[in-house]
Design an enzyme around this catalytic site. Sequence first.
Site, PDB file in Angstrom:
ATOM      1  N   ASN A  37     -12.792  -2.873   2.778  1.00 40.02           N
ATOM      2  CA  ASN A  37     -13.696  -1.742   2.960  1.00 40.02           C
ATOM      3  C   ASN A  37     -14.753  -1.756   1.858  1.00 40.02           C
ATOM      4  O   ASN A  37     -14.434  -2.001   0.688  1.00 40.02           O
ATOM      5  CB  ASN A  37     -12.914  -0.431   2.924  1.00 40.02           C
TER       6      ASN A  37
ATOM      7  N   ASP B  22       0.849  -1.186   0.000  1.00 43.70           N
ATOM      8  CA  ASP B  22       0.000   0.000   0.000  1.00 43.70           C
ATOM      9  C   ASP B  22       0.893   1.247   0.000  1.00 43.70           C
ATOM     10  O   ASP B  22       1.920   1.308   0.680  1.00 43.70           O
ATOM     11  CB  ASP B  22      -0.906  -0.021   1.244  1.00 43.70           C
ATOM     12  N   ILE B  23       0.469   2.256  -0.761  1.00 45.98           N
ATOM     13  CA  ILE B  23       1.257   3.485  -0.883  1.00 45.98           C
ATOM     14  C   ILE B  23       1.233   4.296   0.415  1.00 45.98           C
ATOM     15  O   ILE B  23       2.098   5.146   0.640  1.00 45.98           O
ATOM     16  CB  ILE B  23       0.711   4.320  -2.075  1.00 45.98           C
TER      17      ILE B  23
ATOM     18  N   HIS C 273     -10.638  -5.343  -3.144  1.00 46.86           N
ATOM     19  CA  HIS C 273      -9.291  -5.576  -2.620  1.00 46.86           C
ATOM     20  C   HIS C 273      -9.336  -5.906  -1.139  1.00 46.86           C
ATOM     21  O   HIS C 273     -10.247  -5.490  -0.424  1.00 46.86           O
ATOM     22  CB  HIS C 273      -8.360  -4.381  -2.862  1.00 46.86           C
ATOM     23  N   LEU C 274      -8.324  -6.635  -0.696  1.00 47.18           N
ATOM     24  CA  LEU C 274      -8.107  -6.924   0.724  1.00 47.18           C
ATOM     25  C   LEU C 274      -6.873  -6.166   1.176  1.00 47.18           C
ATOM     26  O   LEU C 274      -5.886  -6.078   0.427  1.00 47.18           O
ATOM     27  CB  LEU C 274      -7.859  -8.422   0.950  1.00 47.18           C
TER      28      LEU C 274
ATOM     29  N   GLY D  81     -14.788   4.040   4.316  1.00 47.77           N
ATOM     30  CA  GLY D  81     -13.599   4.731   3.823  1.00 47.77           C
ATOM     31  C   GLY D  81     -13.032   4.162   2.543  1.00 47.77           C
ATOM     32  O   GLY D  81     -11.880   4.438   2.204  1.00 47.77           O
ATOM     33  N   GLN D  82     -13.828   3.376   1.826  1.00 43.23           N
ATOM     34  CA  GLN D  82     -13.305   2.817   0.566  1.00 43.23           C
ATOM     35  C   GLN D  82     -13.015   3.947  -0.414  1.00 43.23           C
ATOM     36  O   GLN D  82     -13.869   4.812  -0.659  1.00 43.23           O
ATOM     37  CB  GLN D  82     -14.306   1.839  -0.062  1.00 43.23           C
ATOM     38  N   SER D  83     -11.794   3.949  -0.959  1.00 45.58           N
ATOM     39  CA  SER D  83     -11.397   5.015  -1.887  1.00 45.58           C
ATOM     40  C   SER D  83     -11.153   4.497  -3.299  1.00 45.58           C
ATOM     41  O   SER D  83     -11.149   5.284  -4.239  1.00 45.58           O
ATOM     42  CB  SER D  83     -10.148   5.734  -1.368  1.00 45.58           C
TER      43      SER D  83
END
Length: 114
Positions: free
Chosen positions: A87, A30-31, A100-101, A93-95
């Site tokens: 999410n 993750d970034i 995805h997990l 808060g899903q962006s």
Amino acid sequence: MADCLFCRIAAGSIPCDKVAESEQVLAFRDINPQAPTHVLLIPKRHVADSASGLEPGHAGLIAELFGLAARVAAQEGLGGGWRLVTNVGPDAGQSVPHLHLHLLGGRALGWPPG
Ligand code: DGP
């Protein structure tokens, strides 16, 4: 999907820090990590925007997502435990609308998550 960030990462047109992959799943860091290990696991193909779009026909893919998560957790040395989060929607808060997990570990994560 051409305008989907994670589809573009899966296609290699946006770079990522890949940690593992299987036939249908890509795992990369993750970034914006929330733990010492924070890896995203995505289906390479855009099967659903989130877990709310999953269907019985996705059972094999879901098993592969969890299986690769376990492999990455072992690879990352997370013998003390780890967490998977997915999410769904704005309240969570899903962006990025591509299933995805989040694999989190490497510190005491606390429960409930808040
Ligand atoms: P979510 O909020 O559950 O939709 O998670 C999306 C995650 O994706 C978030 O933790 C940040 C991460 N992310 C966003 N853009 C990029 C990117 O370009 N590269 C990587 N590696 N991660 C990204």
